[in-house]
Design a protein around this motif. Structure first.
Motif, short mmCIF file in Angstrom:
data_model
loop_
_atom_site.label_atom_id
_atom_site.label_comp_id
_atom_site.label_asym_id
_atom_site.label_seq_id
_atom_site.Cartn_x
_atom_site.Cartn_y
_atom_site.Cartn_z
N ALA A 1 35.21 -35.49 -17.74
CA ALA A 1 34.63 -36.80 -18.05
C ALA A 1 33.23 -36.79 -17.45
O ALA A 1 33.06 -36.49 -16.27
CB ALA A 1 35.46 -37.91 -17.44
N ARG A 2 32.23 -37.06 -18.28
CA ARG A 2 30.84 -37.04 -17.79
C ARG A 2 30.68 -38.11 -16.72
O ARG A 2 30.95 -39.28 -16.95
CB ARG A 2 29.88 -37.23 -18.95
CG ARG A 2 29.96 -36.05 -19.94
CD ARG A 2 29.09 -36.25 -21.15
NE ARG A 2 27.70 -36.36 -20.84
CZ ARG A 2 26.85 -35.32 -20.73
NH1 ARG A 2 27.30 -34.11 -20.93
NH2 ARG A 2 25.59 -35.51 -20.45
N THR A 3 30.25 -37.67 -15.54
CA THR A 3 30.20 -38.54 -14.37
C THR A 3 28.87 -38.37 -13.67
O THR A 3 28.36 -37.25 -13.54
CB THR A 3 31.36 -38.19 -13.41
OG1 THR A 3 32.59 -38.25 -14.14
CG2 THR A 3 31.43 -39.14 -12.25
N VAL A 4 28.29 -39.49 -13.23
CA VAL A 4 26.99 -39.48 -12.56
C VAL A 4 27.11 -40.18 -11.20
O VAL A 4 28.09 -40.88 -10.92
CB VAL A 4 25.91 -40.18 -13.42
CG1 VAL A 4 25.69 -39.43 -14.73
CG2 VAL A 4 26.28 -41.63 -13.70
N ALA A 5 26.09 -40.01 -10.40
CA ALA A 5 26.04 -40.67 -9.09
C ALA A 5 25.72 -42.14 -9.28
O ALA A 5 24.85 -42.51 -10.06
CB ALA A 5 24.99 -40.03 -8.20
N THR B 1 19.98 -31.78 -1.57
CA THR B 1 20.18 -31.26 -2.91
C THR B 1 21.45 -30.42 -3.00
O THR B 1 22.21 -30.52 -3.97
CB THR B 1 18.96 -30.45 -3.37
OG1 THR B 1 17.81 -31.31 -3.31
CG2 THR B 1 19.11 -29.92 -4.78
N LEU B 2 21.73 -29.62 -1.98
CA LEU B 2 22.97 -28.84 -1.96
C LEU B 2 24.18 -29.77 -1.92
O LEU B 2 25.13 -29.59 -2.69
CB LEU B 2 22.98 -27.90 -0.75
CG LEU B 2 24.27 -27.10 -0.53
CD1 LEU B 2 24.55 -26.16 -1.70
CD2 LEU B 2 24.19 -26.34 0.79
N ALA B 3 24.15 -30.77 -1.05
CA ALA B 3 25.27 -31.72 -0.95
C ALA B 3 25.45 -32.50 -2.25
O ALA B 3 26.58 -32.68 -2.73
CB ALA B 3 25.04 -32.69 0.22
N ASP B 4 24.35 -32.93 -2.84
CA ASP B 4 24.42 -33.68 -4.09
C ASP B 4 24.96 -32.83 -5.23
O ASP B 4 25.72 -33.32 -6.07
CB ASP B 4 23.03 -34.23 -4.43
CG ASP B 4 23.05 -35.13 -5.64
OD1 ASP B 4 23.80 -36.12 -5.65
OD2 ASP B 4 22.30 -34.84 -6.60
N SER B 5 24.61 -31.56 -5.25
CA SER B 5 25.14 -30.67 -6.29
C SER B 5 26.63 -30.46 -6.13
O SER B 5 27.38 -30.49 -7.12
CB SER B 5 24.40 -29.32 -6.25
OG SER B 5 23.06 -29.49 -6.64
N ALA B 6 27.11 -30.27 -4.90
CA ALA B 6 28.55 -30.14 -4.67
C ALA B 6 29.27 -31.42 -5.11
O ALA B 6 30.32 -31.36 -5.76
CB ALA B 6 28.83 -29.83 -3.20
N PHE B 7 28.70 -32.56 -4.77
CA PHE B 7 29.24 -33.86 -5.19
C PHE B 7 29.33 -33.93 -6.72
O PHE B 7 30.37 -34.28 -7.29
CB PHE B 7 28.35 -34.97 -4.62
CG PHE B 7 28.46 -36.31 -5.27
CD1 PHE B 7 29.66 -37.01 -5.29
CD2 PHE B 7 27.35 -36.90 -5.84
CE1 PHE B 7 29.74 -38.28 -5.87
CE2 PHE B 7 27.42 -38.16 -6.41
CZ PHE B 7 28.62 -38.85 -6.44
N ALA B 8 28.26 -33.53 -7.40
CA ALA B 8 28.23 -33.60 -8.86
C ALA B 8 29.31 -32.72 -9.48
O ALA B 8 30.01 -33.14 -10.41
CB ALA B 8 26.85 -33.19 -9.38
N PHE B 9 29.45 -31.51 -8.97
CA PHE B 9 30.47 -30.63 -9.54
C PHE B 9 31.87 -31.17 -9.26
O PHE B 9 32.75 -31.11 -10.12
CB PHE B 9 30.30 -29.20 -9.02
CG PHE B 9 29.26 -28.44 -9.80
CD1 PHE B 9 29.60 -27.79 -10.97
CD2 PHE B 9 27.95 -28.41 -9.38
CE1 PHE B 9 28.64 -27.11 -11.72
CE2 PHE B 9 26.98 -27.74 -10.11
CZ PHE B 9 27.32 -27.08 -11.28
N ALA B 10 32.11 -31.71 -8.07
CA ALA B 10 33.44 -32.23 -7.74
C ALA B 10 33.82 -33.41 -8.63
O ALA B 10 34.95 -33.49 -9.12
CB ALA B 10 33.50 -32.65 -6.27
N CYS B 11 32.90 -34.34 -8.84
CA CYS B 11 33.26 -35.54 -9.60
C CYS B 11 33.27 -35.30 -11.11
O CYS B 11 33.74 -36.14 -11.86
CB CYS B 11 32.41 -36.75 -9.22
SG CYS B 11 30.67 -36.66 -9.57
#
Length: 144
Positions: free
Chosen positions: A75-79, A60-70
């Motif tokens: 531009a709304r961006t999802v995994a 969850t921590l890694a995924d949150s960092a990924f979400a903020f970076a992208c």
């Protein structure tokens, strides 16, 4: 508006609506175009039956960092997809740092690598996420 301003404003808007990350005690340590660093302290309620933190909370921590970076380009961006390799568990009260960096970005797709480290900079996990830009923006550019 500079790219850094855009990244910070997008992060502020996302953070205001991210109750999950906030409830886990995460905070944004750094943000820049295509990059984000989030931190989280391992709490007692995050430990598994072996008395360590391994798996879901680290993801969850890694995924949150990924979400903020992208999402730093307004531009709304999802995994689109992601994978994680766990290298070692985190210990109680340890502060984890997840640093997401853009590896590639082309059109609506991006690739981001996240390294989760513990104290003394030991690697806890490696995460790779693929992103996809969807319709919409975090804020209207003309309101900047």
């Amino acid at each position: 508006m500079t790219p850094q301003d855009r990244a910070e404003r997008s992060a502020d808007i996302m953070w205001a609506n991210d109750a999950a990350s906030q409830s886990l005690g995460m905070h944004i340590a750094a943000i820049a175009p295509g990059m984000a660093t989030l931190k989280m302290q391992v709490r007692a309620d995050m430990l598994n039956g072996h008395g360590m933190c391994h798996g879901g909370f680290i993801f969850t921590l890694a995924d949150s960092a990924f979400a903020f970076a992208c999402n730093t380009y307004n531009a709304r961006t999802v995994a689109q997809s992601n994978q994680i390799t766990y290298l070692m568990p985190a210990q109680p009260n340890e502060t984890l740092t997840a640093t997401a960096t853009e590896a590639a970005r082309h059109g609506r797709s991006g690739t981001y690598d996240v390294t989760v480290t513990g104290e003394a900079d030991q690697q806890i996990a490696l995460f790779r996420g693929l992103s996809r830009t969807i319709k919409g923006h975090h804020f209207p550019e003309d309101s900047a």
